[in-house]
Structure formats: structure tokens, C-alpha cells
Design a protein around this motif. Structure first.
Motif, mmCIF file in Angstrom:
data_model
loop_
_atom_site.group_PDB
_atom_site.id
_atom_site.type_symbol
_atom_site.label_atom_id
_atom_site.label_comp_id
_atom_site.label_asym_id
_atom_site.label_seq_id
_atom_site.Cartn_x
_atom_site.Cartn_y
_atom_site.Cartn_z
ATOM 1 N N GLU A 196 0.754 -1.325 -0.011
ATOM 2 C CA GLU A 196 0.055 0.137 0.108
ATOM 3 C C GLU A 196 0.797 1.230 -0.122
ATOM 4 O OE1 GLU A 196 -2.903 -0.060 3.092
ATOM 5 O OE2 GLU A 196 -4.345 -1.429 2.164
ATOM 6 N N ASP A 197 1.954 1.157 0.491
ATOM 7 C CA ASP A 197 2.922 2.490 0.489
ATOM 8 C C ASP A 197 3.663 2.418 -0.693
ATOM 9 O OD1 ASP A 197 4.789 0.257 0.662
ATOM 10 O OD2 ASP A 197 5.696 0.951 2.711
ATOM 11 N N GLY A 198 3.302 1.810 -1.747
ATOM 12 C CA GLY A 198 4.089 1.804 -3.141
ATOM 13 C C GLY A 198 5.459 1.006 -3.097
ATOM 14 N N ARG A 199 5.769 0.318 -2.202
ATOM 15 C CA ARG A 199 6.846 -0.580 -2.326
ATOM 16 C C ARG A 199 6.604 -1.660 -3.239
ATOM 17 N NH1 ARG A 199 8.733 -2.120 3.466
ATOM 18 N NH2 ARG A 199 6.506 -1.509 3.868
ATOM 19 N N LYS A 200 7.545 -2.343 -3.762
ATOM 20 C CA LYS A 200 7.232 -3.764 -4.278
ATOM 21 C C LYS A 200 8.066 -4.726 -4.050
ATOM 22 C CE LYS A 200 5.523 -1.351 -8.775
ATOM 23 N NZ LYS A 200 4.169 -1.757 -8.491
ATOM 24 N N VAL A 201 7.616 -6.174 -3.949
ATOM 25 C CA VAL A 201 8.488 -7.171 -3.677
ATOM 26 C C VAL A 201 8.339 -8.220 -4.827
ATOM 27 C CG1 VAL A 201 8.663 -9.037 -1.762
ATOM 28 C CG2 VAL A 201 7.595 -6.626 -1.021
ATOM 29 N N GLU A 202 9.486 -8.856 -5.177
ATOM 30 C CA GLU A 202 9.431 -9.707 -6.374
ATOM 31 C C GLU A 202 9.671 -11.067 -5.822
ATOM 32 O OE1 GLU A 202 11.468 -8.621 -9.684
ATOM 33 O OE2 GLU A 202 10.916 -6.368 -9.528
ATOM 34 N N GLY A 203 9.304 -11.983 -6.286
ATOM 35 C CA GLY A 203 9.549 -13.573 -6.085
ATOM 36 C C GLY A 203 9.104 -14.244 -7.097
ATOM 37 N N SER A 204 9.165 -15.698 -6.883
ATOM 38 C CA SER A 204 9.036 -16.673 -7.927
ATOM 39 C C SER A 204 7.418 -17.177 -7.748
ATOM 40 C CB SER A 204 9.725 -17.932 -8.023
ATOM 41 O OG SER A 204 9.710 -18.664 -6.626
ATOM 42 N N HIS A 205 6.754 -16.927 -6.417
ATOM 43 C CA HIS A 205 5.500 -17.408 -6.233
ATOM 44 C C HIS A 205 5.109 -16.582 -5.089
ATOM 45 C CE1 HIS A 205 7.374 -20.997 -7.938
ATOM 46 N NE2 HIS A 205 6.150 -21.590 -8.130
ATOM 47 N N CYS A 206 3.950 -16.370 -5.008
ATOM 48 C CA CYS A 206 3.449 -15.915 -3.681
ATOM 49 C C CYS A 206 1.980 -16.470 -3.282
ATOM 50 C CB CYS A 206 2.545 -14.523 -4.297
ATOM 51 S SG CYS A 206 1.767 -13.452 -3.151
#
Length: 461
Positions: free
Chosen positions: A252-262
Motif C-alpha cells: 500500500e505504501d508503493g513498495r514492490k516485492v518480487e519473487g517466484s511465487h506468492c
């Protein structure tokens, strides 16, 4: 003969069916997916089976202090532990199917009629399945619940997952983002960390397990961090998007987290829509859960409900007890209303977190007057021998009488250790009585009697 129709074959349904059949009722269970319900087929049994493997992995990986080392390979390469997720998931699903078969056999032995299909209440005394009306004197709703889906984060079963998709994964997720830090999120984040995934846990609160004992959550979070998990506190997920073979979680604060699966673990929604409850007059709360009293009755006299569809402590043990109580009450047997203060609960992380009775939060808020003691696990002789350093035993009692009010255990197999405290709470035992009970030496359970000795008083009760 009383005709009972049970909609749902999970713990709330099949345990109710066993009680009703043994009391001489004519019992029909309607189940859409398979006996044991989601608990056995997709949720509790599979997840705890996976966690059993991950716990063994963690113990072996952290055994250097016990003098264990992995031997070198044929080329002098140091050997290591690796998980074969295909074999793990096959074992998970085989065990779930076997447990479902066992439930079906037990019901058949008690002459419970099993109907496969989608049930719907036509009226309070008629259940329709596959176009056929089944008359009922008593109906039990035990339809369970389904993983909640956030708009904009819908699972696709491949990269964006609910926990019901996990056991079809062909390979271990390389970088797993777990959204939600409640019980399910913590259990599965911990499990995949131990299995070798790089895990990021997204928590909207200031810590993991925000509704659980703060001391227990603190211990568990320290263990997770030590094992390499990344915990993002005060971070609420706004959306999850798949980009090819990866996922991006936008906060919600705009940060992005990348990964292979969620993996999405953001709660449950009751399976109460489209089965005729409103037409039959059954009252639901604003979240769609069936409203019940302490003997599992709904707003309609002959209709009862049990399990996750009621929203009353979503535990298999509670569902089963609600179902039993419903049948005892409906068939005129003596029955004690459900007492949530007696419920023992466990979080199957490593170490486990088990609780019963009053909580530290209730004591701190002044709702309950209690004395307490907390013993660190590393002071226990058996824990030292086995190399267990993380955890504690916490015990609460009344100041004047010493009656045990509850406790918290953070330890390996805390789910087994909590039984002693559960008995003490339910039977209103005093800390003196627990303290004078023999515990094996050395044993982890010795910390329970030691905690009781710390709370003993000299005055006569």
C-alpha cells in the motif's frame, strides 16, 4: 427413529454423524468433495504433513551442536540436505486420501448413509441433493470455509497461490512471498524456509502472529529471522501480479516485492452462500457465518451448525466438539455447552506454540487477576540434551487459590505438552496439585511441574 441430515463431511460433520448413529438415529451425510472435508483433503492434514517434513529438515540442518556433521561426497564435496518436493507432495496427498478413506470406513461401520453431491435446504425439514429430496427431523450445517481472496490478487494456482494449491507444485518455490502473518501464514512461511525456499513474510501488523501471545510471537520471529526469512512488518499488500515466471506484490505504501511465487493467507470465508440457509430462516452474521449458541443451535429450532462455517474458533477440535454437542442436544442427551476457555490450540511452527485458558493479553488488560511465571526452555535439562534453545513454559494461576487458569508453551511438540495444562484448567487443579504430580526426569514436561512449584503458596487453600 430420528432422521438426521448432515451437510458437510469434515470433522464437524463426521464426528456428529458418529455420535448420532451410536445413539440410534438414521443418519445421512452429504459431502461434495470427499469424507474428511477440506480439513483432511486440502487444509489441516496436508499442511501438517508438509510441516512434519520441514521440521525434520530443520532439526537435521541445525544438529552441528550435537556433534552431527554431513559426510563428504565421493569427490570430496560436502554433502547436504535437499528436498524432493515431488516425493513430499505425493506423500502429503497419499496420506490425505488414506485419512479420508479411514473416515469413510468408520462411518460405513456405523451404518451412516453417505451421499455425494451439493446439498441445499429447501425448507427446515428438507435437504435437496442431486434433485432428490431427503426428509430431515434435524439438520446439521457443517460446510466449512474457503480461503479468502483479495480483489486484484486472485490465485492462478501456478504462481499466485492459496494453500490449497501448494501440493501440486512440481518444484520448491525459489523465492516465496507469503502475504499474511497469522497462524496459516506463519506455519507455511516457516515450513518453506526450512525446506530451502527464500521466504519473505508480509505482515500488516508490527509482528507475526499479532493475535497470539506476544512473548511466543517474539521467540518465533527471532527463529524465523535466524533461519533466513525476511519479515516485512507494518506492510499491507495492495495487489499481486504475475509477470511470466515471477510475481510482484505491491504494498500500500508503493513498495514492490518480487519473487517466484506468492502464497495468500489472508483469512477464510464461510461456505454459506447458495445452500438455502436464508430461505430456511437460518440467521447469518454480517460476515456470512452461521450464528449459533453454545449447544450449536441456529435461529431455527431443528437446524444446528458446526465448524468453520460458524466462525467459532476455526479449529478441527472445536468443529468436532460442536458437532458432537449438536447431536447430544438434538437427541435429548445430557450435554455441557461449549466452553471456549477449555480449548487447547496449537500453531504448528518450529518450535510449536500451544495455548489454553486465559491469555497474557487478558491479564495485562485487567480482565483477569492472575499470578504468572515464565521458564525459558534452555533451562530444561532435556532441552539442553536435545539442543533446543528457543521457547518457554508460561503458567497462570489465581492469586488466592492457586487454581490453574491457563498457560503458553513454546517448544518442540508443544501440541503434546499442552494436554497436562488442559486437564489442569478443565478440572480446576491448583498449582500445588500439578507441582506434586510426578514428571519424568529428564523431560520437557518437567518444566510444567517446575513452573507450578514456582507458583506454589504456603497458605492452605
Amino acid at each position: 427413529m430420528t432422521r438426521i441430515v448432515i451437510i458437510g463431511g469434515g470433522p464437524g460433520g463426521y464426528e456428529a454423524a458418529l455420535v448420532a448413529a451410536q445413539l440410534g438415529a438414521d443418519v445421512t451425510i452429504v459431502e461434495r468433495d470427499g469424507l474428511g472435508g477440506a480439513c483432511v483433503l486440502t487444509d489441516c492434514v496436508p499442511s501438517k504433513t508438509l510441516i512434519a517434513t520441514s521440521t525434520r529438515m530443520a532439526v537435521m540442518s541445525e544438529s552441528a551442536s550435537l556433534g552431527l556433521q554431513f559426510s563428504g561426497g565421493p569427490d570430496g564435496i560436502v554433502g547436504g540436505l535437499e528436498v524432493d518436493l515431488g516425493l513430499v507432495n505425493k506423500r502429503v496427498k497419499d496420506l490425505a486420501r488414506a485419512q479420508s478413506f479411514d473416515v469413510a470406513e468408520r462411518l460405513a461401520y456405523e451404518d451412516v448413509r453417505i451421499v455425494r453431491g451439493q446439498a441445499r435446504l429447501t425448507d427446515p425439514h428438507t435437504v435437496t441433493v442431486n434433485g432428490t429430496d431427503i426428509p430431515a427431523d434435524v439438520v446439521l450445517i457443517a460446510t466449512g470455509a474457503t480461503p479468502r481472496v483479495l480483489p486484484g490478487s486472485e490465485p492462478d494456482g501456478e504462481r499466485i497461490l492459496s494453500w490449497r494449491h501448494l501440493y501440486d507444485l512440481p518444484e520448491l518455490p525459489e523465492e516465496l512471498i507469503v502475504v499474511g502473518s497469522g497462524v496459516t501464514g506463519a506455519e507455511l512461511a516457516g515450513a518453506y524456509t526450512s525446506l530451502g525456499s527464500k521466504v519473505t513474510l508480509v505482515s500488516s501488523r508490527d509482528r507475526i502472529l499479532p493475535t497470539e501471545d506476544a512473548d511466543a510471537a517474539s521467540v518465533l520471529q527471532e527463529v524465523f529471522l535466524r533461519r533466513g526469512m525476511k519479515v516485512l512488518s507494518r506492510s499491507r499488500a495492495a495487489a499481486v501480479q504475475r509477470t511470466g515466471d515471477s510475481v510482484v506484490v505491491t504494498l500500500e505504501d508503493g513498495r514492490k516485492v518480487e519473487g517466484s511465487h506468492c502464497l495468500m493467507t489472508v483469512g477464510m470465508e464461510p461456505n454459506t452462500r447458495g445452500i438455502g440457509l436464508e430461505k430456511a430462516g437460518v440467521k447469518l452474521n454480517r460476515r456470512g457465518f452461521v450464528e449459533v449458541d453454545k449447544v450449536s443451535r441456529t435461529s431455527v429450532g431443528n437446524i444446528y451448525a458446526a465448524g468453520d462455517c460458524t466462525g467459532v474458533m476455526m479449529l478441527a477440535s472445536v468443529a468436532a466438539m460442536q458437532g458432537r454437542i449438536a447431536m447430544w442436544h438434538a437427541l435429548g442427551e445430557a450435554v455441557q455447552p461449549l466452553k471456549l476457555g477449555w480449548v487447547a490450540a496449537n500453531i504448528f511452527t518450529d518450535p510449536e506454540v500451544a495455548t489454553v485458558g486465559v491469555s497474557q493479553k487478558m491479564i495485562d488488560a485487567g480482565e483477569v487477576n492472575a499470578r504468572s511465571v515464565m521458564l525459558p526452555l534452555f533451562s530444561n535439562p532435556r532441552a539442553k540434551m536435545q539442543g533446543f534453545e528457543d521457547g518457554f513454559v508460561k503458567l497462570f494461576c489465581r492469586p488466592s487459590t492457586g487454581i490453574v487458569l491457563g498457560g503458553v508453551i513454546v517448544a518442540p511438540r508443544a501440541s503434546e505438552l499442552i494436554l497436562g495444562l488442559s486437564i489442569a484448567v478443565q478440572q480446576h487443579l491448583t498449582v500445588d496439585q500439578v507441582a506434586h504430580t510426578f514428571a519424568v526426569y529428564p523431560s520437557l514436561s518437567g518444566s510444567i511441574t517446575e513452573a507450578s512449584r514456582r507458583l506454589m503458596q504456603e497458605s492452605a487453600y
